[in-house]
Design a protein around this motif. Structure first.
Motif, PDB file in Angstrom:
ATOM      1  N   LYS A  30      25.845  38.492  41.537  1.00  0.00           N
ATOM      2  CA  LYS A  30      26.284  37.139  41.965  1.00  0.00           C
ATOM      3  C   LYS A  30      27.974  37.432  41.650  1.00  0.00           C
ATOM      4  N   ARG A  31      28.578  37.108  42.756  1.00  0.00           N
ATOM      5  CA  ARG A  31      30.026  37.115  42.592  1.00  0.00           C
ATOM      6  C   ARG A  31      30.486  36.236  41.441  1.00  0.00           C
ATOM      7  N   ARG A  32      31.376  36.641  40.576  1.00  0.00           N
ATOM      8  CA  ARG A  32      31.504  35.912  39.306  1.00  0.00           C
ATOM      9  C   ARG A  32      33.110  35.004  39.747  1.00  0.00           C
ATOM     10  N   GLU A  33      33.220  33.910  39.244  1.00  0.00           N
ATOM     11  CA  GLU A  33      34.502  33.121  39.139  1.00  0.00           C
ATOM     12  C   GLU A  33      35.571  33.900  38.971  1.00  0.00           C
ATOM     13  N   THR A  34      35.652  34.396  37.775  1.00  0.00           N
ATOM     14  CA  THR A  34      36.924  35.118  37.411  1.00  0.00           C
ATOM     15  C   THR A  34      36.418  36.379  36.669  1.00  0.00           C
ATOM     16  N   SER A  35      36.557  37.426  37.113  1.00  0.00           N
ATOM     17  CA  SER A  35      35.970  38.657  36.268  1.00  0.00           C
ATOM     18  C   SER A  35      36.921  38.840  34.999  1.00  0.00           C
ATOM     19  N   LEU A  36      36.235  39.473  34.046  1.00  0.00           N
ATOM     20  CA  LEU A  36      37.052  39.480  32.733  1.00  0.00           C
ATOM     21  C   LEU A  36      38.307  40.415  33.021  1.00  0.00           C
ATOM     22  N   SER A  47      48.919  52.347  40.250  1.00  0.00           N
ATOM     23  CA  SER A  47      48.986  51.330  39.454  1.00  0.00           C
ATOM     24  C   SER A  47      48.748  49.725  39.761  1.00  0.00           C
ATOM     25  N   GLY A  48      48.029  49.543  40.792  1.00  0.00           N
ATOM     26  CA  GLY A  48      47.722  48.274  41.350  1.00  0.00           C
ATOM     27  C   GLY A  48      46.334  47.964  40.544  1.00  0.00           C
ATOM     28  N   ARG A  49      46.405  46.481  40.800  1.00  0.00           N
ATOM     29  CA  ARG A  49      45.129  45.784  39.993  1.00  0.00           C
ATOM     30  C   ARG A  49      44.015  46.431  40.714  1.00  0.00           C
ATOM     31  N   MET A  50      42.793  46.241  39.923  1.00  0.00           N
ATOM     32  CA  MET A  50      41.479  46.639  40.188  1.00  0.00           C
ATOM     33  C   MET A  50      40.840  45.395  40.385  1.00  0.00           C
ATOM     34  N   TYR A  51      39.864  45.458  41.277  1.00  0.00           N
ATOM     35  CA  TYR A  51      39.245  43.733  41.542  1.00  0.00           C
ATOM     36  C   TYR A  51      37.643  44.066  41.496  1.00  0.00           C
ATOM     37  N   PHE A  52      36.871  43.191  41.143  1.00  0.00           N
ATOM     38  CA  PHE A  52      35.521  42.987  41.108  1.00  0.00           C
ATOM     39  C   PHE A  52      35.134  43.012  42.557  1.00  0.00           C
ATOM     40  N   ALA A  53      34.131  43.990  42.722  1.00  0.00           N
ATOM     41  CA  ALA A  53      33.398  43.862  44.085  1.00  0.00           C
ATOM     42  C   ALA A  53      31.888  43.925  43.931  1.00  0.00           C
ATOM     43  N   THR A  54      31.079  43.537  44.598  1.00  0.00           N
ATOM     44  CA  THR A  54      29.710  43.412  44.631  1.00  0.00           C
ATOM     45  C   THR A  54      29.301  44.647  45.402  1.00  0.00           C
ATOM     46  N   ARG A  55      28.032  45.257  44.956  1.00  0.00           N
ATOM     47  CA  ARG A  55      27.687  46.416  45.586  1.00  0.00           C
ATOM     48  C   ARG A  55      26.320  46.089  46.145  1.00  0.00           C
ATOM     49  N   LYS A  56      26.460  46.425  47.801  1.00  0.00           N
ATOM     50  CA  LYS A  56      25.241  45.797  48.408  1.00  0.00           C
ATOM     51  C   LYS A  56      24.182  46.878  48.198  1.00  0.00           C
ATOM     52  N   SER A  57      23.076  46.444  47.996  1.00  0.00           N
ATOM     53  CA  SER A  57      21.847  46.884  47.640  1.00  0.00           C
ATOM     54  C   SER A  57      21.607  47.272  45.898  1.00  0.00           C
ATOM     55  N   TYR A  58      22.628  46.920  45.166  1.00  0.00           N
ATOM     56  CA  TYR A  58      22.645  47.382  43.744  1.00  0.00           C
ATOM     57  C   TYR A  58      22.679  45.972  43.162  1.00  0.00           C
ATOM     58  N   ALA A  59      22.132  46.147  41.705  1.00  0.00           N
ATOM     59  CA  ALA A  59      22.258  44.870  40.737  1.00  0.00           C
ATOM     60  C   ALA A  59      23.636  44.836  39.917  1.00  0.00           C
ATOM     61  N   TYR A  60      24.463  45.833  40.196  1.00  0.00           N
ATOM     62  CA  TYR A  60      26.043  45.466  39.429  1.00  0.00           C
ATOM     63  C   TYR A  60      26.952  45.648  40.503  1.00  0.00           C
ATOM     64  N   GLY A  61      28.212  45.359  39.835  1.00  0.00           N
ATOM     65  CA  GLY A  61      29.279  45.360  40.886  1.00  0.00           C
ATOM     66  C   GLY A  61      30.214  46.417  40.027  1.00  0.00           C
ATOM     67  N   ASP A  62      31.254  46.643  40.889  1.00  0.00           N
ATOM     68  CA  ASP A  62      32.377  47.528  40.462  1.00  0.00           C
ATOM     69  C   ASP A  62      33.718  47.045  40.314  1.00  0.00           C
ATOM     70  N   TYR A  63      34.671  47.567  39.315  1.00  0.00           N
ATOM     71  CA  TYR A  63      36.086  47.282  39.706  1.00  0.00           C
ATOM     72  C   TYR A  63      36.697  48.343  40.586  1.00  0.00           C
ATOM     73  N   ALA A  64      37.381  48.099  41.465  1.00  0.00           N
ATOM     74  CA  ALA A  64      37.694  49.099  42.598  1.00  0.00           C
ATOM     75  C   ALA A  64      39.313  48.722  42.818  1.00  0.00           C
ATOM     76  N   ILE A  80      34.868  51.816  39.041  1.00  0.00           N
ATOM     77  CA  ILE A  80      34.011  52.131  37.948  1.00  0.00           C
ATOM     78  C   ILE A  80      33.333  50.971  37.800  1.00  0.00           C
ATOM     79  N   ARG A  81      32.122  51.148  37.479  1.00  0.00           N
ATOM     80  CA  ARG A  81      30.886  50.130  37.076  1.00  0.00           C
ATOM     81  C   ARG A  81      31.570  49.157  36.378  1.00  0.00           C
ATOM     82  N   ALA A  82      31.358  47.688  36.974  1.00  0.00           N
ATOM     83  CA  ALA A  82      32.033  46.713  36.155  1.00  0.00           C
ATOM     84  C   ALA A  82      31.585  46.504  34.455  1.00  0.00           C
TER      85      ALA A  82
END
Length: 145
Positions: A30-36, A47-64, A80-82
């Motif tokens: 599930k997409r989070r309102e605001t990732s930690l 040096s840019g910000r990383m954002y939470f992204a859902t992973r298709k077919s996986y039960a986890y998301g990543d920061y990318a 990296i895995r969130a």
């Protein structure tokens, strides 16, 4: 509203939907309102910000790294895995500030926490799936830039 004659009957359409639903594993995160770590996690490559992204077919998301969304190119985009990065950052924060209890995004930002993630190597394997390669992570505390 249909435009032109339907290609499938209602029964054919429903049968197709049933087949597609049966193939779906239904484990999308599930997409989070605001990732930690939004505003806290940064890519070492640009040096840019990383954002939470859902992973298709996986039960986890990543920061990318999202350099492409900013219209730039990152020479070494990190991801990296969130859950791993959240756990690492909270653990290091608790060590640095000797606190218990909930660690919030607001608290991390207020205290100037920055977690930098360098690009990892591609490919899988049991050692890679066991947890994060913390040698590519940097945790710093200081005033916000």
């Amino acid at each position: 509203m249909l435009i032109g004659p339907p290609l499938l009957t209602e029964e054919e359409f429903q049968a197709l939907q049933d087949i597609l639903n049966a193939r779906s594993n239904g484990i999308h995160p599930k997409r989070r309102e605001t990732s930690l770590l939004v505003g806290v996690a940064h890519c070492a490559g640009c040096s840019g910000r990383m954002y939470f992204a859902t992973r298709k077919s996986y039960a986890y998301g990543d920061y990318a790294c999202r350099a492409s969304a900013r219209g730039t190119t990152c020479p070494a985009p990190a991801a990296i895995r969130a859950s791993w990065l959240d756990e690492y950052a909270v653990s290091r924060y608790r060590e640095a500030f000797a606190v218990d209890g909930e660690v919030t995004r607001e608290r991390l930002l207020r205290d100037g926490v920055r977690v930098t993630v360098a690009k990892g190597r591609s490919g899988g394997g049991p050692e890679r799936l066991a947890g994060p390669d913390t040698s590519r992570l940097t945790f710093t505390v200081g005033p916000r830039p």
